[in-house]
Every structure is written in structure tokens, then in C-alpha cells.
Design a protein around this motif. Sequence first.
Motif, short mmCIF file in Angstrom:
data_model
loop_
_atom_site.label_atom_id
_atom_site.label_comp_id
_atom_site.label_asym_id
_atom_site.label_seq_id
_atom_site.Cartn_x
_atom_site.Cartn_y
_atom_site.Cartn_z
N ARG A 160 0.85 -1.20 0.00
CA ARG A 160 0.00 0.00 0.00
C ARG A 160 0.88 1.24 0.00
N CYS A 161 0.39 2.30 -0.65
CA CYS A 161 1.21 3.52 -0.68
C CYS A 161 0.52 4.72 -0.03
N ILE A 162 -0.79 4.66 0.15
CA ILE A 162 -1.51 5.79 0.75
C ILE A 162 -2.55 5.25 1.72
N ASP A 163 -2.63 5.89 2.89
CA ASP A 163 -3.73 5.67 3.84
C ASP A 163 -4.56 6.95 3.85
N LEU A 164 -5.79 6.85 3.42
CA LEU A 164 -6.69 8.01 3.43
C LEU A 164 -7.42 8.09 4.76
N SER A 165 -7.85 9.29 5.11
CA SER A 165 -8.74 9.41 6.26
C SER A 165 -10.06 8.74 5.89
N ARG A 166 -10.85 8.39 6.88
CA ARG A 166 -12.12 7.72 6.62
C ARG A 166 -13.00 8.52 5.66
N ALA A 167 -13.15 9.83 5.88
CA ALA A 167 -14.01 10.66 5.04
C ALA A 167 -13.50 10.72 3.59
N ALA A 168 -12.18 10.80 3.39
CA ALA A 168 -11.62 10.87 2.05
C ALA A 168 -11.85 9.54 1.30
N PHE A 169 -11.66 8.43 2.01
CA PHE A 169 -11.87 7.12 1.41
C PHE A 169 -13.34 6.95 1.02
N GLN A 170 -14.24 7.41 1.91
CA GLN A 170 -15.68 7.26 1.69
C GLN A 170 -16.14 8.05 0.46
N LYS A 171 -15.43 9.11 0.08
CA LYS A 171 -15.80 9.89 -1.11
C LYS A 171 -15.55 9.11 -2.41
N ILE A 172 -14.61 8.14 -2.38
CA ILE A 172 -14.28 7.43 -3.62
C ILE A 172 -14.64 5.94 -3.59
N ALA A 173 -14.94 5.39 -2.41
CA ALA A 173 -15.27 3.97 -2.33
C ALA A 173 -16.08 3.69 -1.07
N SER A 174 -16.67 2.53 -1.03
CA SER A 174 -17.39 2.08 0.15
C SER A 174 -16.38 1.70 1.23
N LEU A 175 -16.67 2.06 2.46
CA LEU A 175 -15.77 1.68 3.56
C LEU A 175 -15.63 0.18 3.66
N GLY A 176 -16.65 -0.56 3.24
CA GLY A 176 -16.60 -2.02 3.26
C GLY A 176 -15.52 -2.58 2.34
N ALA A 177 -15.13 -1.82 1.32
CA ALA A 177 -14.09 -2.30 0.40
C ALA A 177 -12.75 -2.42 1.13
N GLY A 178 -12.48 -1.49 2.04
CA GLY A 178 -11.25 -1.54 2.83
C GLY A 178 -10.01 -1.13 2.09
N VAL A 179 -9.72 -1.79 0.97
CA VAL A 179 -8.53 -1.50 0.15
C VAL A 179 -8.97 -1.46 -1.30
N ILE A 180 -8.50 -0.46 -2.03
CA ILE A 180 -8.82 -0.33 -3.46
C ILE A 180 -7.53 -0.09 -4.24
N THR A 181 -7.61 -0.29 -5.54
CA THR A 181 -6.52 0.10 -6.44
C THR A 181 -6.86 1.48 -6.96
N ALA A 182 -5.93 2.41 -6.83
CA ALA A 182 -6.20 3.79 -7.20
C ALA A 182 -5.02 4.39 -7.93
N ARG A 183 -5.30 5.43 -8.67
CA ARG A 183 -4.26 6.22 -9.32
C ARG A 183 -4.04 7.44 -8.44
N TYR A 184 -2.77 7.77 -8.22
CA TYR A 184 -2.46 8.99 -7.46
C TYR A 184 -1.72 9.96 -8.35
N GLU A 185 -1.96 11.23 -8.12
CA GLU A 185 -1.27 12.30 -8.83
C GLU A 185 -0.85 13.34 -7.80
N VAL A 186 0.45 13.53 -7.66
CA VAL A 186 0.97 14.53 -6.74
C VAL A 186 0.88 15.87 -7.45
N LEU A 187 0.10 16.77 -6.88
CA LEU A 187 -0.14 18.08 -7.50
C LEU A 187 0.98 19.05 -7.12
N GLN A 188 1.31 19.92 -8.06
CA GLN A 188 2.39 20.90 -7.82
C GLN A 188 1.87 22.13 -7.12
#
Length: 188
Positions: A160-188
Motif C-alpha cells: 500500500r502507498c496511501i492511507d486516506l482518512s475515513r471521510a476521504a476514502f468514503q468519497k471514492i469507495a465504500s468503507l466495506g471495500a477496505g482496500v482499493i486500487t487507485a491512481r495517485y497524482e501529486v499536485l504541484q
Amino acid sequence: MIAGLGAAIVLVGGAVATVNLGADAKPAASAVSDASRSPQERADRGSRPSPSSEAPAVEALASAQVTAPPSAAPTSSKPKPTPTKTATPTPAGVSTSGTCKVSYYSDGQNTASGEPFNPNAMTAANKEWKFGTQVRVTNLANGSQVVVTINDRGPYVSGRCIDLSRAAFQKIASLGAGVITARYEVLQ
């Protein structure tokens, strides 16, 4: 006399050697037949090939031209992307991007940056990025995105490379999923 006799020989590796015997060459039958015999067999037979009878074959081999096969042209190799980096160029305003496993956490008291942990904030933990770094995280399964601020260190689970806060994770996936595959982009 054989005029304009030529031959092509395929060499190891696919190279082609062309032999041009030309109009002057007179390949002798005795040179060909004697060349295949051992020196002892030629001595027993009582004749040896004269140097002039071997000359056309030797001259032909000496003037052989070697050319590369047409399929031996070098090909450009593209670098293979690593599992955590993308092969596509990053969009403007993005310094680094990649794909990894993302999880969430909801317990904690203080973050590594010294801020109190707030599970309802749009924050995340990463082991390498500076505190305050903005990162866009996109769930590859559904395309949902969230922008978070790095304020903690982690995750401490392999793969794993990122741990999101509960609210941030809930915006993109169900908390029941627990772990997802995601794309990250570090913004400048």
C-alpha cells in the motif's frame, strides 16, 4: 565457361554472403570433387589439384560480400512501466503519478505532522511525500476522485502507498471495500 554465375550463402545470424564468380571464372569439376576428398585420398588417387584449379573458388570466397538481412534492422525498445509508475506523461500541474493500493484509517490521536487526527478531514498518510503535499486520488474501479493533504506517515502494510482518512476514502469507495486500487497524482 559459365558467364555471370553468382551464389548467395546464408550465414549464421541471418547475414547473406553473395559470391560472384564473374565471366572469367572457370570452376573446374576436378576442383570441386577433389576439394571434398581428404589429402590422403587425393594422394592415393595419384593427383593433386593444381593451384589454378582451386583459384576460382578461393577468389570467389575472397571477394564475397556480406550484407545484413532486411529484418535485422535495430528496433526501438520502449521502457516497460513499473507497477507503481505510469507510462503515460503526467498532465500539467502534476509532478508524479502512479497506481497503487490505497486503504483508510479512522483511529489515531496525533498525526506525524503534529496536527490532531481528524477522520472527517480530507487528509492522508504517505511515507515519502512532504507534509502539506496535495494529492489527487482516483478510484480505478469507478473513476471517483478526491484531493487530500498529506499530514501523516504510513501506511505500514506492505503493498500500500496511501492511507486516506475515513471521510476521504468514503468519497471514492465504500468503507466495506477496505482496500482499493487507485491512481495517485501529486499536485504541484
